[in-house]
Design an enzyme around this catalytic site. Structure first.
Site, PDB file in Angstrom:
ATOM      1  N   ARG A  30      26.360  51.220  71.270  1.00 34.45           N
ATOM      2  CA  ARG A  30      25.193  52.434  71.793  1.00 34.45           C
ATOM      3  C   ARG A  30      26.070  52.760  72.667  1.00 34.45           C
ATOM      4  O   ARG A  30      26.260  51.840  73.685  1.00 34.45           O
ATOM      5  CB  ARG A  30      24.335  51.027  71.273  1.00 34.45           C
ATOM      6  CG  ARG A  30      23.584  50.800  70.483  1.00 34.45           C
ATOM      7  CD  ARG A  30      23.009  50.297  71.020  1.00 34.45           C
ATOM      8  NE  ARG A  30      21.624  50.047  69.113  1.00 34.45           N
ATOM      9  CZ  ARG A  30      21.231  50.078  68.491  1.00 34.45           C
ATOM     10  NH1 ARG A  30      20.729  51.959  68.519  1.00 34.45           N
ATOM     11  NH2 ARG A  30      21.025  49.653  67.321  1.00 34.45           N
ATOM     12  N   HIS A 101      35.526  60.727  71.489  1.00 34.82           N
ATOM     13  CA  HIS A 101      34.244  60.368  71.296  1.00 34.82           C
ATOM     14  C   HIS A 101      33.752  61.520  70.516  1.00 34.82           C
ATOM     15  O   HIS A 101      33.265  62.761  70.900  1.00 34.82           O
ATOM     16  CB  HIS A 101      33.690  59.384  71.675  1.00 34.82           C
ATOM     17  CG  HIS A 101      33.675  60.112  72.719  1.00 34.82           C
ATOM     18  ND1 HIS A 101      34.151  60.194  73.826  1.00 34.82           N
ATOM     19  CD2 HIS A 101      32.679  61.141  73.416  1.00 34.82           C
ATOM     20  CE1 HIS A 101      33.995  60.811  75.068  1.00 34.82           C
ATOM     21  NE2 HIS A 101      32.915  61.407  74.439  1.00 34.82           N
TER      22      HIS A 101
HETATM   23  P1  DGP Z   1      31.381  62.716  76.893  1.00 33.64           P
HETATM   24  O1  DGP Z   1      30.824  63.120  78.231  1.00 33.64           O
HETATM   25  O2  DGP Z   1      31.281  63.165  75.659  1.00 33.64           O
HETATM   26  O3  DGP Z   1      33.089  62.154  77.469  1.00 33.64           O
HETATM   27  O4  DGP Z   1      30.419  60.757  77.303  1.00 33.64           O
HETATM   28  C1  DGP Z   1      30.542  60.170  76.999  1.00 33.64           C
HETATM   29  C2  DGP Z   1      29.952  58.788  77.020  1.00 33.64           C
HETATM   30  O5  DGP Z   1      29.999  57.881  77.336  1.00 33.64           O
HETATM   31  C3  DGP Z   1      28.430  59.071  77.845  1.00 33.64           C
HETATM   32  O6  DGP Z   1      27.228  60.016  77.234  1.00 33.64           O
HETATM   33  C4  DGP Z   1      27.822  57.265  78.453  1.00 33.64           C
HETATM   34  C5  DGP Z   1      29.169  56.437  77.084  1.00 33.64           C
HETATM   35  N1  DGP Z   1      29.820  56.174  78.202  1.00 33.64           N
HETATM   36  C6  DGP Z   1      30.748  55.821  79.310  1.00 33.64           C
HETATM   37  N2  DGP Z   1      31.501  54.330  79.611  1.00 33.64           N
HETATM   38  C7  DGP Z   1      30.556  53.783  78.713  1.00 33.64           C
HETATM   39  C8  DGP Z   1      30.663  52.162  78.492  1.00 33.64           C
HETATM   40  O7  DGP Z   1      31.339  51.704  79.378  1.00 33.64           O
HETATM   41  N3  DGP Z   1      30.123  51.557  77.570  1.00 33.64           N
HETATM   42  C9  DGP Z   1      29.227  52.317  76.582  1.00 33.64           C
HETATM   43  N4  DGP Z   1      29.254  51.270  75.610  1.00 33.64           N
HETATM   44  N5  DGP Z   1      28.897  53.775  76.892  1.00 33.64           N
HETATM   45  C10 DGP Z   1      30.045  54.308  78.025  1.00 33.64           C
END
Ligand code: DGP
Length: 116
Positions: A30, A101
């Site tokens: 998530r 991702h």
């Molecule tokens: P983008 O902007 O496409 O690079 O999205 C990165 C996403 O990653 C953002 O929606 C927040 C998520 N994210 C960043 N750090 C973490 C983390 O440590 N754990 C999780 N579960 N999500 C994270």
């Protein structure tokens, strides 16, 4: 594994996540900052900086991502109403984490793809 990559560390279990799925190619968890009632991230276990770096040798991996995305959309209850699957690339794409991702979003009408 790429040093200092947060998603590599999540894949390796070195940083905790709300993980929903993992196999030898793909991990899903998530998003820490959800933008919709369902907001999952699907990542290749292997490090690629972004989707544009992945060539046609990644066919098996991409097929698996498609399969897991469909499976998780059904599991999360958004398959029938619809969902969005998006990857951001680079600065103009809004990419914050440099490990390929895919965002799986759903659970409410998501509106237009881009803000107007
Ligand atoms: P983008 O902007 O496409 O690079 O999205 C990165 C996403 O990653 C953002 O929606 C927040 C998520 N994210 C960043 N750090 C973490 C983390 O440590 N754990 C999780 N579960 N999500 C994270």
């Amino acid at each position: 594994m790429s040093e200092d990559c947060i998603f590599c560390k999540i894949v390796a279990g070195e940083i905790p996540s709300d993980q929903l799925y993992q196999d030898e190619l793909v991990t899903a968890f998530r998003d820490i900052s959800p933008q919709a009632p369902v907001h999952l991230l699907l990542v290749p276990n292997r490090h690629f900086n972004d989707f544009g770096e992945m060539g046609d040798e990644q066919g098996e991996l991409m097929g698996r991502i498609a399969q897991v995305a469909g499976q998780l959309a059904a599991q999360e209850g958004v398959a029938s109403d619809g969902w969005r699957f998006v990857t951001n690339i680079g600065a103009h794409g809004g990419q914050e984490v440099l490990h390929t991702h895919f965002h799986l979003l759903g659970g409410r009408p998501l509106g237009p793809l881009l803000a107007r």
